[in-house]
Design a protein around this motif. Structure first.
Motif, PDB file in Angstrom:
ATOM      1  N   THR A 134       2.913   6.372   6.135  1.00 43.78           N
ATOM      2  CA  THR A 134       2.590   6.105   7.539  1.00 43.78           C
ATOM      3  C   THR A 134       3.815   5.572   8.277  1.00 43.78           C
ATOM      4  N   LYS A 135       4.514   4.621   7.653  1.00 43.59           N
ATOM      5  CA  LYS A 135       5.678   4.012   8.282  1.00 43.59           C
ATOM      6  C   LYS A 135       6.844   4.989   8.381  1.00 43.59           C
ATOM      7  N   LYS A 136       7.036   5.797   7.338  1.00 43.66           N
ATOM      8  CA  LYS A 136       8.291   6.541   7.235  1.00 43.66           C
ATOM      9  C   LYS A 136       8.176   8.035   7.520  1.00 43.66           C
ATOM     10  N   LEU A 137       6.945   8.564   7.437  1.00 42.56           N
ATOM     11  CA  LEU A 137       6.783   9.995   7.667  1.00 42.56           C
ATOM     12  C   LEU A 137       5.822  10.301   8.813  1.00 42.56           C
ATOM     13  N   GLY A 138       5.339   9.270   9.489  1.00 40.92           N
ATOM     14  CA  GLY A 138       4.488   9.511  10.649  1.00 40.92           C
ATOM     15  C   GLY A 138       3.095   9.986  10.309  1.00 40.92           C
ATOM     16  N   TRP A 139       2.558   9.589   9.168  1.00 41.74           N
ATOM     17  CA  TRP A 139       1.175   9.905   8.794  1.00 41.74           C
ATOM     18  C   TRP A 139       0.251   9.322   9.854  1.00 41.74           C
ATOM     19  N   ASP A 140      -0.497  10.157  10.544  1.00 42.89           N
ATOM     20  CA  ASP A 140      -1.214   9.660  11.720  1.00 42.89           C
ATOM     21  C   ASP A 140      -2.720   9.544  11.528  1.00 42.89           C
ATOM     22  N   LEU A 141      -3.173   9.442  10.275  1.00 47.21           N
ATOM     23  CA  LEU A 141      -4.600   9.205  10.047  1.00 47.21           C
ATOM     24  C   LEU A 141      -4.950   7.729  10.112  1.00 47.21           C
ATOM     25  N   ALA A 151      14.475   4.369   2.555  1.00 45.67           N
ATOM     26  CA  ALA A 151      14.009   4.505   1.179  1.00 45.67           C
ATOM     27  C   ALA A 151      12.502   4.707   1.156  1.00 45.67           C
ATOM     28  N   PHE A 152      12.067   5.664   0.363  1.00 41.36           N
ATOM     29  CA  PHE A 152      10.641   5.921   0.200  1.00 41.36           C
ATOM     30  C   PHE A 152      10.172   5.530  -1.193  1.00 41.36           C
ATOM     31  N   LEU A 153      11.046   5.695  -2.200  1.00 41.64           N
ATOM     32  CA  LEU A 153      10.691   5.382  -3.579  1.00 41.64           C
ATOM     33  C   LEU A 153      10.998   3.931  -3.929  1.00 41.64           C
ATOM     34  N   ALA A 154      12.110   3.413  -3.438  1.00 41.07           N
ATOM     35  CA  ALA A 154      12.477   2.017  -3.681  1.00 41.07           C
ATOM     36  C   ALA A 154      11.806   1.160  -2.611  1.00 41.07           C
ATOM     37  N   ARG A 155      10.734   0.450  -3.008  1.00 39.51           N
ATOM     38  CA  ARG A 155       9.883  -0.153  -1.986  1.00 39.51           C
ATOM     39  C   ARG A 155       9.852  -1.676  -1.992  1.00 39.51           C
ATOM     40  N   VAL A 156      10.641  -2.340  -2.822  1.00 39.06           N
ATOM     41  CA  VAL A 156      10.713  -3.798  -2.775  1.00 39.06           C
ATOM     42  C   VAL A 156      11.870  -4.196  -1.871  1.00 39.06           C
ATOM     43  N   GLU A 157      11.588  -4.988  -0.845  1.00 35.48           N
ATOM     44  CA  GLU A 157      12.639  -5.443   0.052  1.00 35.48           C
ATOM     45  C   GLU A 157      13.386  -6.624  -0.592  1.00 35.48           C
ATOM     46  N   PRO A 158      14.680  -6.790  -0.302  1.00 36.54           N
ATOM     47  CA  PRO A 158      15.474  -7.840  -0.947  1.00 36.54           C
ATOM     48  C   PRO A 158      14.866  -9.233  -0.829  1.00 36.54           C
ATOM     49  N   GLU A 159      14.250  -9.536   0.318  1.00 39.51           N
ATOM     50  CA  GLU A 159      13.673 -10.881   0.493  1.00 39.51           C
ATOM     51  C   GLU A 159      12.465 -11.127  -0.414  1.00 39.51           C
ATOM     52  N   VAL A 169       7.460   3.835 -13.259  1.00 41.63           N
ATOM     53  CA  VAL A 169       7.849   3.155 -12.028  1.00 41.63           C
ATOM     54  C   VAL A 169       7.016   1.886 -11.870  1.00 41.63           C
ATOM     55  N   VAL A 170       7.684   0.747 -11.755  1.00 40.72           N
ATOM     56  CA  VAL A 170       6.998  -0.542 -11.624  1.00 40.72           C
ATOM     57  C   VAL A 170       6.587  -0.740 -10.171  1.00 40.72           C
ATOM     58  N   ARG A 171       5.324  -1.097  -9.975  1.00 44.62           N
ATOM     59  CA  ARG A 171       4.811  -1.392  -8.642  1.00 44.62           C
ATOM     60  C   ARG A 171       4.223  -2.803  -8.620  1.00 44.62           C
ATOM     61  N   THR A 172       4.577  -3.565  -7.611  1.00 44.89           N
ATOM     62  CA  THR A 172       4.070  -4.925  -7.466  1.00 44.89           C
ATOM     63  C   THR A 172       3.292  -5.043  -6.160  1.00 44.89           C
ATOM     64  N   SER A 173       2.686  -6.188  -5.951  1.00 48.27           N
ATOM     65  CA  SER A 173       1.938  -6.400  -4.708  1.00 48.27           C
ATOM     66  C   SER A 173       2.865  -6.559  -3.514  1.00 48.27           C
ATOM     67  N   TYR A 174       4.174  -6.629  -3.779  1.00 50.31           N
ATOM     68  CA  TYR A 174       5.139  -6.751  -2.691  1.00 50.31           C
ATOM     69  C   TYR A 174       5.664  -5.395  -2.243  1.00 50.31           C
ATOM     70  N   ASP A 175       5.252  -4.320  -2.918  1.00 53.33           N
ATOM     71  CA  ASP A 175       5.595  -2.966  -2.479  1.00 53.33           C
ATOM     72  C   ASP A 175       4.655  -2.541  -1.352  1.00 53.33           C
ATOM     73  N   ASP A 176       5.151  -1.675  -0.489  1.00 48.92           N
ATOM     74  CA  ASP A 176       4.235  -0.947   0.386  1.00 48.92           C
ATOM     75  C   ASP A 176       3.427   0.017  -0.467  1.00 48.92           C
ATOM     76  N   HIS A 177       2.123   0.097  -0.227  1.00 56.07           N
ATOM     77  CA  HIS A 177       1.312   1.090  -0.914  1.00 56.07           C
ATOM     78  C   HIS A 177       1.692   2.482  -0.423  1.00 56.07           C
ATOM     79  N   PHE A 178       1.287   3.498  -1.183  1.00 51.45           N
ATOM     80  CA  PHE A 178       1.730   4.865  -0.916  1.00 51.45           C
ATOM     81  C   PHE A 178       1.415   5.293   0.514  1.00 51.45           C
ATOM     82  N   PHE A 179       0.170   5.126   0.950  1.00 56.47           N
ATOM     83  CA  PHE A 179      -0.201   5.622   2.273  1.00 56.47           C
ATOM     84  C   PHE A 179       0.374   4.749   3.394  1.00 56.47           C
ATOM     85  N   THR A 180       0.633   3.491   3.077  1.00 54.98           N
ATOM     86  CA  THR A 180       1.351   2.663   4.041  1.00 54.98           C
ATOM     87  C   THR A 180       2.786   3.160   4.202  1.00 54.98           C
ATOM     88  N   ALA A 181       3.400   3.505   3.080  1.00 52.26           N
ATOM     89  CA  ALA A 181       4.788   3.966   3.114  1.00 52.26           C
ATOM     90  C   ALA A 181       4.928   5.273   3.886  1.00 52.26           C
TER      91      ALA A 181
END
Length: 569
Positions: free
Chosen positions: A274-281, A91-99, A260-272
């Motif tokens: 980086t993790k999921k699309l291999g952003w290498d900056l 998931a790239f858009l749904a960024r809150v983990e169940p825990e 779209v609701v974003r909380t501090s428990y979401d991955d931020h855009f560039f973190t997401a």
């Protein structure tokens, strides 16, 4: 949409994909504990039976990005914000983990989440009329015989201008949210999607090296004409049709945004990415030295100043959040002809705005007292601070479709107004002040005029029951205007749009915030005798108010004294 508005949420609707039983049980327990209604529907089912447009509703999806897209399709037309919980795989858009679900919901209910306004696109043409949040794909239809032609030609126009012929696999028209999907693999740009309202046209497997992606405004009409058969997909197949030769489809930005609701428990855009699309900056985890720390305010040098700075921030956000339903309801007023129905809308507007403001204030300052025109006074716990709120100042104007209404929020310390915010929803003007720190409009400093001649001055009259002020000052000045909002009157005095203001009598909620703003802008505020104006919570002891730029005050008092002994003309 302002995140503070979410503090009044009283119902959740969850769209649930299979294998989400455990987080759904967590959600059910959380809503039960907080006294919030919960309805659940399976992916693809309609929510009409459980949706109530009069409830403050939050949408939640359990699944991956496919379920999230179904949530957008369901909730965006109803202006319902959406929180995505990731129970899928990539998931790239749904960024809150169940825990983190309960923590994210707690933050949302306290009004501390943010809401991204995401651009959607709309497409219409033969066999299709659809809205999507990701992309429209127009591609060649694979031939039955693999040795036949495998490319398509598309003519593209931007408004009335011919862009050119695209030859290749096809083209994608995507939103900033969809820029990290198909278009990214086609060498399109990555758009930062937060409050980014653009569209991009990306060629897919073009046969010309010089063809580049194009970014346009959401108002641009992209007209695409097929030269042969082509397949059209919206958001990966949520709408689909086969186009034939010379078919024309039009893609433009949708009028309805997705929230779209974003909380501090979401991955931020560039973190997401980086993790999921291999952003290498950068690495997924940002080193502490790269983080920007919030700097303390230069004026926050004492406990009192810390409280006032925080209160100002909360008041601004609460006012802007309350302004949203006021604008929405104000837009309905002019189309209503039945007086009772208009009254219902005005009552609802007052109620919604008051509930948002008082809830936000209580969440951030539970020990403070609250004194609002529209709700029962809430006592504080051993505190000198009282919030004074008028959620809709200028009710008569609002009821008649007039834009001159405002939201007034003040903080009073031991009987003295020390912080004020006045927000004008229809013009998006925000007047603010803290005692001793000056007054501001939309972040720019304001001050009163320096005119000292009455015959060169513009005056504003508030409540003037027998027309005394109007009759004695109209010929002596350049005019007397009446706006119908005491809070606005004082703000326009503060910003130099008027030279003086008169109110025959006042309620505390009408003038508490405006008093701070006008005084900090340099205004002189007295009663009708020239004594300093005494702010009071006692609504049975209403006092007259005379405000001016200072230079005119003696002349105004002299004419007011004459008006007491001279009959009105």
């Amino acid at each position: 949409m302002q995140g503070r508005r979410l503090a009044t949420t009283d119902k959740l609707i969850a769209i649930v994909s299979p294998d989400s039983d455990d987080p759904l049980e967590t959600l059910a327990a959380w809503t039960d504990e907080h006294g919030i209604d919960l309805a659940t529907v399976a992916v693809g089912d309609d929510i009409d039976d459980v949706y109530d447009e009069n409830r403050a509703t939050l949408g939640v999806t359990f699944g991956g990005d496919g379920t999230f897209l179904e949530g957008i399709k369901t909730f965006a037309p109803r202006n319902v914000p959406l929180l995505g919980v990731n129970t899928g795989t990539l998931a790239f858009l749904a960024r809150v983990e169940p825990e983190d679900l309960e923590h994210a919901l707690d933050e949302t209910l306290r009004g501390r989440a943010s809401v991204d306004s995401r651009q959607q696109l709309h497409v219409h043409g033969p066999g299709v009329e659809a809205t999507g949040i990701n992309d429209v794909m127009i591609q060649q239809v694979p031939p039955e015989n693999p040795i036949n032609r495998k490319v398509t030609r598309l003519d593209v126009y931007a408004d009335d201008e011919y862009v050119g012929e695209f030859e290749g696999t096809g083209i994608a028209v995507s939103t900033p949210t969809g820029s990290t999907g198909i278009s990214l693999s086609a060498n399109g740009p990555v758009h930062y999607p937060v409050n980014n309202h653009t569209l991009q046209l990306v060629p897919l497997h073009t046969h010309k090296l010089g063809v580049r992606p194009i970014v346009v405004s959401p108002e641009t009409e992209l007209r695409i004409v097929t030269q042969e058969q082509a397949s059209l997909l919206v958001d990966g197949g949520r709408a689909h049709t086969i186009l034939t030769e010379d078919d024309e489809i039009v893609v433009t930005g949708a009028e309805t945004l997705a929230h779209v609701v974003r909380t501090s428990y979401d991955d931020h855009f560039f973190t997401a990415i980086t993790k999921k699309l291999g952003w290498d900056l950068r690495d997924a985890e940002v080193p502490p030295e790269k983080l920007r720390e919030r700097r303390p305010s230069a004026s926050a040098s004492s406990e009192t100043e810390d409280t006032l700075e925080h209160a100002l921030t909360v008041a601004k956000e609460a006012a802007e959040a309350a302004g949203e339903p006021l604008r929405e309801l104000h837009g309905q007023v002019e189309s209503i002809t039945v007086k009772g129905d208009k009254s219902d809308i005005v009552t609802e507007a007052d109620h919604q705005a008051d509930r948002i403001i008082t809830t936000v204030v209580h969440n951030e300052f539970p020990e403070h007292a609250v004194f609002s025109e529209e709700s029962t006074r809430q006592r504080g716990e051993d505190t000198d601070y009282t919030w004074v709120i008028d959620p809709l100042d200028g009710t008569g104007n609002f009821a008649h479709g007039n834009p001159n209404y405002s939201i007034s929020i003040a903080l009073v310390d031991d009987g003295d107004p020390v912080m004020g915010v006045v927000y004008v929803p229809e013009t998006d003007e925000l007047f603010t002040a803290i005692a001793g720190e000056g007054a501001w409009r939309d972040g720019d400093p304001i001050e009163t005029t320096d005119r000292d001649q009455l015959d060169e001055s513009m005056l504003i009259s508030g409540y003037d029951p027998d027309g005394t002020f109007l009759s004695h000052f109209y010929q002596e000045s350049r005019g007397v205007r009446r706006l119908g909002s005491a809070a606005l009157n004082l703000c326009y005095l503060a910003s130099g749009s008027a030279d003086a203001v008169w109110e025959h009598d006042t309620y505390p909620w009408d003038i508490a915030a405006g008093l701070v703003i006008a005084r900090e802008a340099g205004a002189t505020i007295t009663d009708q005798t020239g004594d300093p104006y005494a702010f009071s919570f006692d609504t049975d002891d209403r006092a007259a108010l005379l405000g001016s730029n200072g230079s005119l005050h003696s002349a105004l008092l002299e004419h007011l004294e004459e008006s007491v002994t001279t009959p009105s003309r």
